[in-house]
Design a protein around this motif. Structure first.
Motif, PDB file in Angstrom:
ATOM      1  N   VAL A  36       0.863  -1.185   0.000  1.00  0.00           N
ATOM      2  CA  VAL A  36       0.000   0.000   0.000  1.00  0.00           C
ATOM      3  C   VAL A  36       0.895   1.229   0.000  1.00  0.00           C
ATOM      4  O   VAL A  36       1.891   1.275   0.726  1.00  0.00           O
ATOM      5  N   ILE A  37       0.534   2.216  -0.823  1.00  0.00           N
ATOM      6  CA  ILE A  37       1.218   3.514  -0.794  1.00  0.00           C
ATOM      7  C   ILE A  37       0.160   4.551  -0.430  1.00  0.00           C
ATOM      8  O   ILE A  37      -0.826   4.720  -1.143  1.00  0.00           O
ATOM      9  N   ARG A  55      -0.873   1.831   9.344  1.00  0.00           N
ATOM     10  CA  ARG A  55       0.386   1.072   9.364  1.00  0.00           C
ATOM     11  C   ARG A  55       0.268  -0.153  10.273  1.00  0.00           C
ATOM     12  O   ARG A  55       0.728  -1.237   9.922  1.00  0.00           O
ATOM     13  N   ASP A  56      -0.358   0.001  11.436  1.00  0.00           N
ATOM     14  CA  ASP A  56      -0.544  -1.138  12.347  1.00  0.00           C
ATOM     15  C   ASP A  56      -1.371  -2.238  11.691  1.00  0.00           C
ATOM     16  O   ASP A  56      -1.045  -3.426  11.798  1.00  0.00           O
ATOM     17  N   ILE A  57      -2.432  -1.847  11.015  1.00  0.00           N
ATOM     18  CA  ILE A  57      -3.284  -2.828  10.335  1.00  0.00           C
ATOM     19  C   ILE A  57      -2.498  -3.539   9.242  1.00  0.00           C
ATOM     20  O   ILE A  57      -2.567  -4.760   9.112  1.00  0.00           O
ATOM     21  N   ILE A  63       1.686  -6.855   5.155  1.00  0.00           N
ATOM     22  CA  ILE A  63       1.856  -6.174   3.875  1.00  0.00           C
ATOM     23  C   ILE A  63       2.620  -4.876   4.112  1.00  0.00           C
ATOM     24  O   ILE A  63       2.588  -4.314   5.201  1.00  0.00           O
ATOM     25  N   SER A  64       3.303  -4.411   3.085  1.00  0.00           N
ATOM     26  CA  SER A  64       4.089  -3.174   3.173  1.00  0.00           C
ATOM     27  C   SER A  64       3.178  -1.970   3.054  1.00  0.00           C
ATOM     28  O   SER A  64       2.276  -1.955   2.219  1.00  0.00           O
ATOM     29  N   LEU A  65       3.420  -0.953   3.880  1.00  0.00           N
ATOM     30  CA  LEU A  65       2.725   0.317   3.743  1.00  0.00           C
ATOM     31  C   LEU A  65       3.778   1.413   3.697  1.00  0.00           C
ATOM     32  O   LEU A  65       4.581   1.550   4.615  1.00  0.00           O
TER      33      LEU A  65
END
Length: 119
Positions: A36-37, A55-57, A63-65
């Motif tokens: 995710v961006i 970010r925690d989720i 997955i990358s955020l």
């Protein structure tokens, strides 16, 4: 997802606008995206969700955020190049997010027009 709809931009990229923490959690649990961006600046929160909550989720879902806040509709060349680096290096498919979707789509379109994306 009550208010947010996913727009499929390409096989490797989708875009979503405002999203609640509950909807984001539901979305990442579906395992449709590997990265995710987030382009929405922290002061432009929409549903009141913070970058830290998102970010925690994402971390819980493994997955990358990436947080790349874009504060204006007109993107600087450095923003376009940074987006292209993220796009080219992150696991796909990628979900891009901002409050309305406009900033995210413009970054993608400008990077694509400049030939910076490895599609």
């Amino acid at each position: 997802m009550a208010q947010s709809a996913i727009t499929q931009v390409s096989p490797e990229l989708a875009m979503i606008n405002e999203i609640s923490p509950q909807d984001f959690n539901q979305l990442v649990q579906q395992n449709r995206f590997k990265s995710v961006i987030l382009h929405r600046p922290e002061h432009d929160r929409g549903h009141g969700v913070t970058v830290y909550q998102l970010r925690d989720i994402a971390e819980q879902a493994k997955i990358s955020l990436i947080y790349q806040p874009i504060d204006q509709a007109k993107n600087a060349q450095t923003d376009i190049q940074a987006f292209a680096r993220y796009y080219n290096s992150l696991p796909k498919p990628i979900l891009i997010m901002c409050k309305s979707g406009q900033r995210s789509m413009e970054l993608y379109q400008q990077a694509k027009q400049q030939g910076l994306l490895n599609d």
